[in-house]
Design a protein around this motif. Sequence first.
Motif, mmCIF file in Angstrom:
data_model
loop_
_atom_site.group_PDB
_atom_site.id
_atom_site.type_symbol
_atom_site.label_atom_id
_atom_site.label_comp_id
_atom_site.label_asym_id
_atom_site.label_seq_id
_atom_site.Cartn_x
_atom_site.Cartn_y
_atom_site.Cartn_z
ATOM 1 N N ILE A 136 -55.726 -34.418 -6.077
ATOM 2 C CA ILE A 136 -55.363 -33.548 -4.744
ATOM 3 C C ILE A 136 -56.652 -33.133 -4.401
ATOM 4 O O ILE A 136 -56.968 -32.950 -3.283
ATOM 5 N N ALA A 137 -57.430 -32.504 -5.365
ATOM 6 C CA ALA A 137 -58.752 -32.001 -5.111
ATOM 7 C C ALA A 137 -59.475 -32.907 -4.405
ATOM 8 O O ALA A 137 -60.472 -32.463 -3.569
ATOM 9 N N LEU A 138 -59.330 -34.247 -4.642
ATOM 10 C CA LEU A 138 -60.256 -35.303 -3.831
ATOM 11 C C LEU A 138 -59.586 -35.540 -2.478
ATOM 12 O O LEU A 138 -59.793 -36.462 -1.863
ATOM 13 N N ASP A 139 -58.638 -34.818 -2.028
ATOM 14 C CA ASP A 139 -57.849 -35.207 -0.969
ATOM 15 C C ASP A 139 -57.135 -36.489 -0.812
ATOM 16 O O ASP A 139 -56.934 -36.951 0.432
ATOM 17 N N ALA A 140 -56.425 -36.905 -1.859
ATOM 18 C CA ALA A 140 -55.963 -38.162 -2.052
ATOM 19 C C ALA A 140 -54.474 -38.248 -1.146
ATOM 20 O O ALA A 140 -54.101 -37.284 -0.893
ATOM 21 N N VAL A 141 -54.569 -39.507 -0.846
ATOM 22 C CA VAL A 141 -53.260 -39.737 0.095
ATOM 23 C C VAL A 141 -52.126 -40.662 -0.658
ATOM 24 O O VAL A 141 -52.740 -41.904 -1.038
ATOM 25 N N ALA A 142 -50.809 -40.502 -0.640
ATOM 26 C CA ALA A 142 -50.164 -41.538 -1.463
ATOM 27 C C ALA A 142 -49.707 -42.263 -0.367
ATOM 28 O O ALA A 142 -49.164 -41.925 0.677
ATOM 29 N N CYS A 143 -49.417 -43.486 -0.631
ATOM 30 C CA CYS A 143 -48.991 -44.749 0.244
ATOM 31 C C CYS A 143 -47.763 -45.288 -0.321
ATOM 32 O O CYS A 143 -47.519 -45.708 -1.457
ATOM 33 N N LEU A 144 -46.498 -44.915 0.341
ATOM 34 C CA LEU A 144 -45.297 -45.288 -0.227
ATOM 35 C C LEU A 144 -44.598 -46.312 0.698
ATOM 36 O O LEU A 144 -45.118 -46.536 1.956
ATOM 37 N N VAL A 145 -43.747 -47.176 -0.069
ATOM 38 C CA VAL A 145 -43.454 -48.384 0.540
ATOM 39 C C VAL A 145 -41.769 -48.350 0.424
ATOM 40 O O VAL A 145 -41.373 -48.298 -0.563
ATOM 41 N N SER A 146 -41.139 -48.955 1.514
ATOM 42 C CA SER A 146 -39.673 -49.214 1.249
ATOM 43 C C SER A 146 -39.492 -50.344 2.107
ATOM 44 O O SER A 146 -40.574 -50.732 2.913
ATOM 45 N N LEU A 147 -38.143 -50.855 2.125
ATOM 46 C CA LEU A 147 -37.722 -52.115 3.114
ATOM 47 C C LEU A 147 -38.193 -51.716 4.675
ATOM 48 O O LEU A 147 -38.215 -52.649 5.510
ATOM 49 N N SER A 148 -38.026 -50.168 4.959
ATOM 50 C CA SER A 148 -38.083 -49.913 6.295
ATOM 51 C C SER A 148 -39.669 -49.747 6.800
ATOM 52 O O SER A 148 -40.080 -49.457 7.920
#
Lengths: 155, 282
Positions: B129-141
């Motif tokens: 979080i301190a590194l400003d990370a972004v989570a990439c989430l994936v689903s069928l849509s």
Amino acid sequence: MKTLITLTVNGDAHELYVDARRTLLDVLRNELGLMGAHRGCDSGDCGACTVIADGQPVTSCMMLAADWNGAEILTVEGVAQDGQLHPIQRALVEKGGIQCGFCTPGFVMNIKALLDENPHPTEAEARAWLAGNLCRCTGYAKIVEAVMSVAEGTS
Amino acid sequence: MNSFDHFTPATLNEALSILSERNGNAAVIAGGTDLLLRMKNHILKPAAVLNVKRIPELRALSFDSNEGLRLGALTTLRDLTRSPLIRDLYPVLASAAGLMASEQIRSLATLGGNLCNASPSADLAPPLIALDAVACLVSLSGERQIPLAEFFTGPGRSVLQKGELLKEIIVPPPQGKTAYLKHSPRAFMDIAIVGAAVRIQQQGGKCQQARIVLGAVAPTPLRVRSVEESLEGQTFTDESIRQAAKISAEACSPISDVRSAAWYRKRMVEVLVRRGLQAVAL
Ligand SMILES: Cc1cc2nc3c(=O)[nH]c(=O)nc-3n(C[C@H](O)[C@H](O)[C@H](O)COP(=O)(O)OP(=O)(O)OC[C@H]3O[C@@H](n4cnc5c(N)ncnc54)[C@H](O)[C@@H]3O)c2cc1C
């Protein structure tokens, strides 16, 4: 549910139908009769079940066998060669790094993983690496002595 | 453990189809070091277990000087400690991973599992979080991205929806200096009673950007925005660091539990934030 998996254990390939609930430790002990990896805490803390999977030390109690289809496993039964103890095993005996013996197979395997990657660890590195193996008899000093003596022997 | 169906999908699409068919009754297993404990203790009794370890799309580990670092969900803690790329460019991630669990568990445990398990004490959350990370989430849509700071919603809870997987984490190109300090009663093999990540970027002797993120002292990892803002534009001194550490301790609301009393956690927040800032800012 049962799944068909292949495991290569100490060089021998095995095809097994395993219940999906079985851990790698269950399969080694109950299906393959390899009693060297021990069930201590059954939660990844004590390291008595340590084996080497695909070159990395792992707690086999925390792995579903079905997840590891195709893996190459080395257990303590596979480290002695031609009836001769592995140098790590000999050093543990000679330095007295072994008392009741329950934790010993896990230590042998994790020490092997350490020395395979870093043949000349400092004492601090060895101690840190072995943090995942508990021994309630020796107080660790003689186990660490054994590690350092093997490391010296190969210099 | 209760019995369950076991799947090992070879592609991301196959995995997402199974997840959506099972409508929330399938547990994703990566390293299994969190999940199996809860299954052994009968806290979780999933009807199906989905082994995601064979999905190539979850294995990214690459760096681009514009986009930053892509870290697949399956990156193990061991990978984080060994990767030359990470050790060079994001050493805080290698050192944070090295403070976790044991060599044996680090071979199994994954980045994705650490984050999706959403424990308030998860050691990778504060530095990422301190590194400003972004989570990439994936689903069928499709795919969506969300700042990791907004990913956690409570102990064991995150924004992940049924049918969704964490695919990877994207970390912007490194800026400034980052440190993660962990306090636990034992030096090894222990969960944090306080974790503190700080990142400071300075120019011309002034703080341009500050991040202070605490672990294990709130229901989710906690960004101390008030202190971040008060530091920006200022010049660091011993006194300003002391003050920032003190306010950080006041900003969190830890609980007392078997590991630590709340008041002790607060005191340790102050100590860790102070040491962290001294290490990266002075
Ligand atoms: C002895 C021991 C010591 C430990 N020490 C520490 C420590 O010091 N610090 C710390 O933070 N943690 C520690 N842990 C906890 C654990 O090892 C880590 O959180 C680890 O990173 C979890 O990863 P995993 O791959 O094993 O997760 P898993 O058990 O496989 O998964 C955990 C959760 O995340 C979900 N999940 C996993 N991957 C995905 C994905 N890609 N998409 C969606 N959901 C997913 C699973 O469904 C599950 O709910 C320790 C555990 C043990 C057993």
